[in-house]
Design a protein around this motif. Structure first.
Motif, PDB file in Angstrom:
ATOM      1  N   PRO A   1       0.808  -1.226   0.000  1.00  0.00           N
ATOM      2  CA  PRO A   1       0.000   0.000   0.000  1.00  0.00           C
ATOM      3  C   PRO A   1       0.837   1.271   0.000  1.00  0.00           C
ATOM      4  CG  PRO A   1       0.038  -0.990   2.183  1.00  0.00           C
ATOM      5  CD  PRO A   1       0.723  -1.954   1.267  1.00  0.00           C
ATOM      6  N   TYR A   2       2.118   1.125   0.345  1.00  0.00           N
ATOM      7  CA  TYR A   2       3.028   2.269   0.371  1.00  0.00           C
ATOM      8  C   TYR A   2       4.314   1.919  -0.370  1.00  0.00           C
ATOM      9  CZ  TYR A   2      -0.126   3.651   4.135  1.00  0.00           C
ATOM     10  OH  TYR A   2      -1.232   3.961   4.860  1.00  0.00           O
ATOM     11  N   PRO A   3       5.084   2.919  -0.804  1.00  0.00           N
ATOM     12  CA  PRO A   3       6.327   2.644  -1.534  1.00  0.00           C
ATOM     13  C   PRO A   3       7.317   1.842  -0.688  1.00  0.00           C
ATOM     14  CG  PRO A   3       5.709   4.951  -1.742  1.00  0.00           C
ATOM     15  CD  PRO A   3       4.801   4.365  -0.715  1.00  0.00           C
ATOM     16  N   LEU A   4       8.021   0.937  -1.352  1.00  0.00           N
ATOM     17  CA  LEU A   4       9.075   0.161  -0.710  1.00  0.00           C
ATOM     18  C   LEU A   4      10.406   0.875  -0.886  1.00  0.00           C
ATOM     19  CD1 LEU A   4       8.375  -3.561  -1.708  1.00  0.00           C
ATOM     20  CD2 LEU A   4       8.419  -2.640   0.605  1.00  0.00           C
ATOM     21  N   LEU A   5      11.116   1.069   0.205  1.00  0.00           N
ATOM     22  CA  LEU A   5      12.486   1.555   0.128  1.00  0.00           C
ATOM     23  C   LEU A   5      13.393   0.396  -0.292  1.00  0.00           C
ATOM     24  CD1 LEU A   5      12.543   3.644   3.424  1.00  0.00           C
ATOM     25  CD2 LEU A   5      12.544   4.553   1.093  1.00  0.00           C
ATOM     26  N   PRO A   6      14.613   0.668  -0.741  1.00  0.00           N
ATOM     27  CA  PRO A   6      15.541  -0.429  -1.032  1.00  0.00           C
ATOM     28  C   PRO A   6      15.678  -1.345   0.185  1.00  0.00           C
ATOM     29  CG  PRO A   6      16.437   1.646  -1.824  1.00  0.00           C
ATOM     30  CD  PRO A   6      15.208   1.992  -1.036  1.00  0.00           C
ATOM     31  N   VAL A   7      15.689  -2.639  -0.051  1.00  0.00           N
ATOM     32  CA  VAL A   7      15.744  -3.584   1.064  1.00  0.00           C
ATOM     33  C   VAL A   7      17.100  -3.517   1.756  1.00  0.00           C
ATOM     34  CG1 VAL A   7      14.104  -5.154  -0.035  1.00  0.00           C
ATOM     35  CG2 VAL A   7      16.558  -5.499  -0.379  1.00  0.00           C
ATOM     36  N   ILE A   8      17.095  -3.803   3.058  1.00  0.00           N
ATOM     37  CA  ILE A   8      18.347  -3.953   3.795  1.00  0.00           C
ATOM     38  C   ILE A   8      18.675  -5.444   3.823  1.00  0.00           C
ATOM     39  CG2 ILE A   8      19.489  -3.744   6.031  1.00  0.00           C
ATOM     40  CD1 ILE A   8      17.963  -1.207   6.515  1.00  0.00           C
ATOM     41  N   LYS A   9      19.785  -5.799   3.230  1.00  0.00           N
ATOM     42  CA  LYS A   9      20.150  -7.203   3.087  1.00  0.00           C
ATOM     43  C   LYS A   9      20.680  -7.771   4.402  1.00  0.00           C
ATOM     44  CE  LYS A   9      21.370  -6.386  -1.738  1.00  0.00           C
ATOM     45  NZ  LYS A   9      21.170  -4.921  -1.711  1.00  0.00           N
ATOM     46  N   LYS A  10      20.413  -9.035   4.601  1.00  0.00           N
ATOM     47  CA  LYS A  10      20.874  -9.722   5.814  1.00  0.00           C
ATOM     48  C   LYS A  10      22.398  -9.739   5.863  1.00  0.00           C
ATOM     49  CE  LYS A  10      20.251 -14.042   8.406  1.00  0.00           C
ATOM     50  NZ  LYS A  10      19.592 -15.372   8.393  1.00  0.00           N
ATOM     51  N   THR A  11      22.951  -9.378   7.013  1.00  0.00           N
ATOM     52  CA  THR A  11      24.392  -9.313   7.175  1.00  0.00           C
ATOM     53  C   THR A  11      24.754  -9.411   8.645  1.00  0.00           C
ATOM     54  OG1 THR A  11      26.336  -7.863   6.953  1.00  0.00           O
ATOM     55  CG2 THR A  11      24.204  -6.790   7.126  1.00  0.00           C
ATOM     56  N   LYS A  12      25.938  -9.890   8.919  1.00  0.00           N
ATOM     57  CA  LYS A  12      26.418  -9.972  10.299  1.00  0.00           C
ATOM     58  C   LYS A  12      26.612  -8.580  10.896  1.00  0.00           C
ATOM     59  CE  LYS A  12      31.333 -10.010   9.064  1.00  0.00           C
ATOM     60  NZ  LYS A  12      32.616 -10.750   9.136  1.00  0.00           N
ATOM     61  N   TRP A  13      26.775  -7.573  10.026  1.00  0.00           N
ATOM     62  CA  TRP A  13      27.065  -6.228  10.500  1.00  0.00           C
ATOM     63  C   TRP A  13      25.887  -5.587  11.214  1.00  0.00           C
ATOM     64  CZ3 TRP A  13      31.695  -4.240  11.087  1.00  0.00           C
ATOM     65  CH2 TRP A  13      32.751  -4.777  10.350  1.00  0.00           C
ATOM     66  N   ALA A  14      24.681  -6.007  10.891  1.00  0.00           N
ATOM     67  CA  ALA A  14      23.516  -5.443  11.572  1.00  0.00           C
ATOM     68  C   ALA A  14      23.586  -5.748  13.066  1.00  0.00           C
ATOM     69  CB  ALA A  14      22.235  -6.005  10.973  1.00  0.00           C
TER      70      ALA A  14
END
Length: 254
Positions: free
Chosen positions: A205-218
């Protein structure tokens, strides 16, 4: 000055980690003056952003409930150009008191207006709840980012989140025209997540921002006591965050 609220009433979607790191990108990589407001009673954002506890005695609780000017609650983070209004566990019971105050939904908006010329962006981290504190954040903002995880349990309650945002727009903040969905920790090796992401891209229903990819850094960023970009500008995670922040600010209507 633009105010951006990160909101989801479900925990575990990366809301705090993402809001802290987006604040860091705006400050460190884009040279913006940023104020981070920690509305979560756990005050995890205060910790992750590297705010020195002993240097900030006044919290968001004092601003919303005790009438303290927000200028007296602003402290330094570990990053130059990135300031903080510290969270407090008192806000949990303070939300009930706040609800009893007339026109309470506008307390945060009115407080932030006092520093309008001091910052380019205000980033608000909400509690994982729907209460008077959350409504203050949504009433105060120019844009709302709804972080999600690409799993069935996370998506199940999305309609409730949308309902709260729509209620705020209809009753308190008719200028909130910028609402975005942010998929967090996307596992590129998962066909199920790829399928959910495809469905969202076509039907959200709303715009999607670029996805944040899975990473150990998060997860690792939680132990740095600063936004990850403050120490590691050139890693893929930081570049991913920059893409999100750049898309976000470029799409916020003037």
């Amino acid at each position: 000055m633009k105010t951006i609220t990160f909101f989801n009433n479900k925990g575990g979607v990366g809301k705090t980690t993402t809001s802290v790191n987006i604040a860091g990108v705006l400050s460190v990589m884009m040279g913006k003056r940023v104020l981070f407001v920690d509305l979560d009673g756990q005050a995890n954002g205060t910790l992750l952003i590297g705010a020195e506890e002993e240097e900030i005695s006044t919290t968001i609780f004092d601003v919303l409930l005790n009438g303290v000017p927000i200028t007296e609650a602003i402290g330094k983070s570990s990053v130059e150009g990135l300031d903080v209004v510290k969270g407090s566990k008192l806000i949990y019971r303070g939300s009930d008191r706040l609800a009893q105050i007339g026109e309470n939904e506008f307390k945060l908006r009115d407080s932030i207006s006092d520093v309008y010329s001091e910052y380019d962006y205000v980033i608000i981290d909400c509690p994982s709840d729907i209460n008077s504190v959350t409504r203050n954040a949504l009433t105060a903002c120019d844009a709302c980012v709804i972080p999600i995880m690409l799993d069935r349990l996370s998506l199940k309650g999305f309609s409730e989140v949308v309902g709260e945002v729509v209620d705020i727009v209809n009753n308190y903040n008719s200028t909130l025209a910028n609402i975005f969905v942010l998929a967090n920790a996307f596992d590129q090796t998962s066909p199920d997540e790829a399928n959910i992401l495809k469905q969202w891209s076509e039907n959200a229903p709303y715009p999607l921002l670029p996805v944040i990819k899975k990473t150990k850094w998060a997860k690792k960023s939680q132990f740095l006591n600063c936004p990850v970009v403050a120490k590691y500008k050139n890693i893929p995670f930081s570049k991913n965050l920059f893409e999100v922040a750049e898309t976000l600010i470029n799409n916020i209507e003037i």
